[in-house]
Write a protein that holds these residues in place. Structure first.
Motif, mmCIF file in Angstrom:
data_model
loop_
_atom_site.group_PDB
_atom_site.id
_atom_site.type_symbol
_atom_site.label_atom_id
_atom_site.label_comp_id
_atom_site.label_asym_id
_atom_site.label_seq_id
_atom_site.Cartn_x
_atom_site.Cartn_y
_atom_site.Cartn_z
ATOM 1 N N UNK A 1 23.670 10.681 57.487
ATOM 2 C CA UNK A 1 23.911 10.855 58.916
ATOM 3 C C UNK A 1 22.699 11.498 59.568
ATOM 4 N N UNK A 2 21.697 10.683 59.877
ATOM 5 C CA UNK A 2 20.484 11.257 60.460
ATOM 6 C C UNK A 2 20.691 11.917 61.818
ATOM 7 N N UNK A 3 21.679 11.466 62.587
ATOM 8 C CA UNK A 3 21.884 12.045 63.921
ATOM 9 C C UNK A 3 22.292 13.511 63.844
ATOM 10 N N UNK B 1 24.795 18.268 50.743
ATOM 11 C CA UNK B 1 25.917 18.602 49.867
ATOM 12 C C UNK B 1 25.896 17.727 48.617
ATOM 13 N N UNK B 2 26.438 18.250 47.543
ATOM 14 C CA UNK B 2 26.555 17.513 46.283
ATOM 15 C C UNK B 2 28.023 17.176 46.064
ATOM 16 N N UNK B 3 28.292 15.910 45.744
ATOM 17 C CA UNK B 3 29.670 15.467 45.515
ATOM 18 C C UNK B 3 29.784 14.825 44.140
ATOM 19 N N UNK B 4 31.019 14.566 43.741
ATOM 20 C CA UNK B 4 31.300 13.981 42.432
ATOM 21 C C UNK B 4 31.967 12.619 42.605
ATOM 22 N N UNK C 1 16.888 6.552 45.129
ATOM 23 C CA UNK C 1 17.906 7.570 44.894
ATOM 24 C C UNK C 1 18.266 8.204 46.236
ATOM 25 N N UNK C 2 19.388 8.906 46.272
ATOM 26 C CA UNK C 2 19.747 9.613 47.501
ATOM 27 C C UNK C 2 18.724 10.696 47.831
ATOM 28 N N UNK C 3 18.177 11.337 46.804
ATOM 29 C CA UNK C 3 17.147 12.353 47.046
ATOM 30 C C UNK C 3 15.925 11.711 47.701
ATOM 31 N N UNK C 4 15.534 10.520 47.217
ATOM 32 C CA UNK C 4 14.402 9.823 47.826
ATOM 33 C C UNK C 4 14.718 9.418 49.259
ATOM 34 N N UNK C 5 15.933 8.942 49.485
ATOM 35 C CA UNK C 5 16.341 8.580 50.838
ATOM 36 C C UNK C 5 16.277 9.792 51.755
ATOM 37 N N UNK D 1 23.432 14.747 54.657
ATOM 38 C CA UNK D 1 23.317 13.783 53.570
ATOM 39 C C UNK D 1 24.085 14.305 52.362
ATOM 40 N N UNK D 2 24.733 13.385 51.673
ATOM 41 C CA UNK D 2 25.540 13.713 50.493
ATOM 42 C C UNK D 2 24.839 13.183 49.254
ATOM 43 N N UNK D 3 24.679 14.045 48.276
ATOM 44 C CA UNK D 3 24.050 13.655 47.018
ATOM 45 C C UNK D 3 25.132 13.460 45.957
ATOM 46 N N UNK D 4 25.563 12.221 45.798
ATOM 47 C CA UNK D 4 26.604 11.916 44.810
ATOM 48 C C UNK D 4 26.075 12.172 43.402
#
Length: 301
Positions: A158-160, A229-232, A209-213, A164-167
């Motif tokens: 959600x850039x606005x 945030x980190x999710x599972x 990866x989400x981190x790269x994004x 960002x969620x890091x699964x």
């Protein structure tokens, strides 16, 4: 198998549908669009529009007479109409049916077993049955999440609001493609019928990866103020299973929790290792080109 020139699109509106239509026209195909009889959509003057009733087999068969390929680009609520469309394609003598997949690797056994993809598996089975019993063949384009659209509608992040969620920590690679690349993949399939017969084809613009994004997005909208945030994905799957047990389960919750595992979880086939890019004439993006797509998409907010 010979080539095709006459192509029908079911679902030519929407972001992907319009992109597929544009790529088919650009490649020189004769395009016919199926619409519901009460549709008010307008289309370019160089396509044929045929209103149909998806509940009447005769209506579909009549519309498909003389056509060589059908491309289904249907949203989730309309996925089920592919079954009568496949049956009508058999009766009309259509050569190739491109399934409305265009996403996760539902041909991976762990992803195929996820409850959110049950409808797609049913349609795959209908296509396989038709191919075994008739001259109809099928292809599924598997392309991962749409990179540009996924950012623009804030699915991948959600850039606005800088969220960002890091699964599962955000370090697992997953394949992504732009809408334009998916449209080009459809063209590539229709130009390579024999090599794409009765199988999924795998394409990607990149594996990230989400981190790269997150890094790309911080360059696009600024590095300060992000909520990370980190999710599972395992917990998400549990949530989906609990939702299934309810008397009136929420289908969107079931789909979304399945989707998170299909895209982000390790061992679900979200990172494609055997690509058909070369066959379909698709070049992967460089790091600079990925950044350009991300920046442009994020700034649409």
């Amino acid at each position: 198998m010979s080539t095709v020139t006459k192509v029908v699109i079911a679902g030519a509106k929407g972001n992907l549908g319009e992109t597929v239509l544009n790529q088919l026209l650009k490649a020189g195909f004769e395009v016919t669009i199926l619409t519901r009889k009460d549709s008010t959509h307008t289309f370019p003057s160089n396509v044929t529009v045929k209103p149909v009733d998806y509940t009447l087999q005769d209506s579909l068969v009549d519309a498909l007479q003389g056509q060589e390929a059908v491309v289904a680009v249907l949203g989730a609520p309309a996925l089920h109409v592919q079954v009568p469309l496949i049956e009508a394609s058999v009766k009309a003598g259509v050569k190739r049916f491109i399934l409305s997949e265009f996403g996760s690797n539902t041909f991976h056994p762990k992803t195929a077993a996820l409850p959110g993809f049950a409808n797609k598996i049913e349609i795959q089975n209908a296509a396989k049955k038709a191919a075994a019993e008739s001259g109809l063949t099928w292809t599924a384009v598997v392309n991962g999440p749409f990179l540009d659209w996924g950012i623009a509608v804030e699915f991948l992040a959600k850039p606005s609001s800088k969220e960002i969620e890091y699964a599962d920590g955000g370090n697992q690679k997953y394949s992504v493609s732009t809408l334009e690349t998916v449209g080009k993949a459809v063209v590539g399939v229709l130009k390579n019928l024999q090599a794409t017969e009765n199988r999924p084809v795998y394409v990607q613009d990149a594996a990230i990866t989400q981190k790269e994004l997150g890094g790309y997005l911080k360059k696009a909208v600024g590095a300060d103020g992000w909520k990370e945030t980190v999710s599972s994905t395992a917990e998400a799957l549990k949530e989906g299973q609990e939702e299934l047990k309810k008397p009136q389960p929420n289908g969107f919750v079931i789909f979304l929790t399945s989707l998170k595992s299909a895209v982000f979880a390790e061992g679900f086939g979200g990172y494609f290792t055997n690509l058909d890019n070369d066959l379909l004439g698709i070049k992967q993006l460089t790091d600079a080109e990925i950044e350009e797509v991300v920046v442009k998409s994020a700034r649409k907010q």
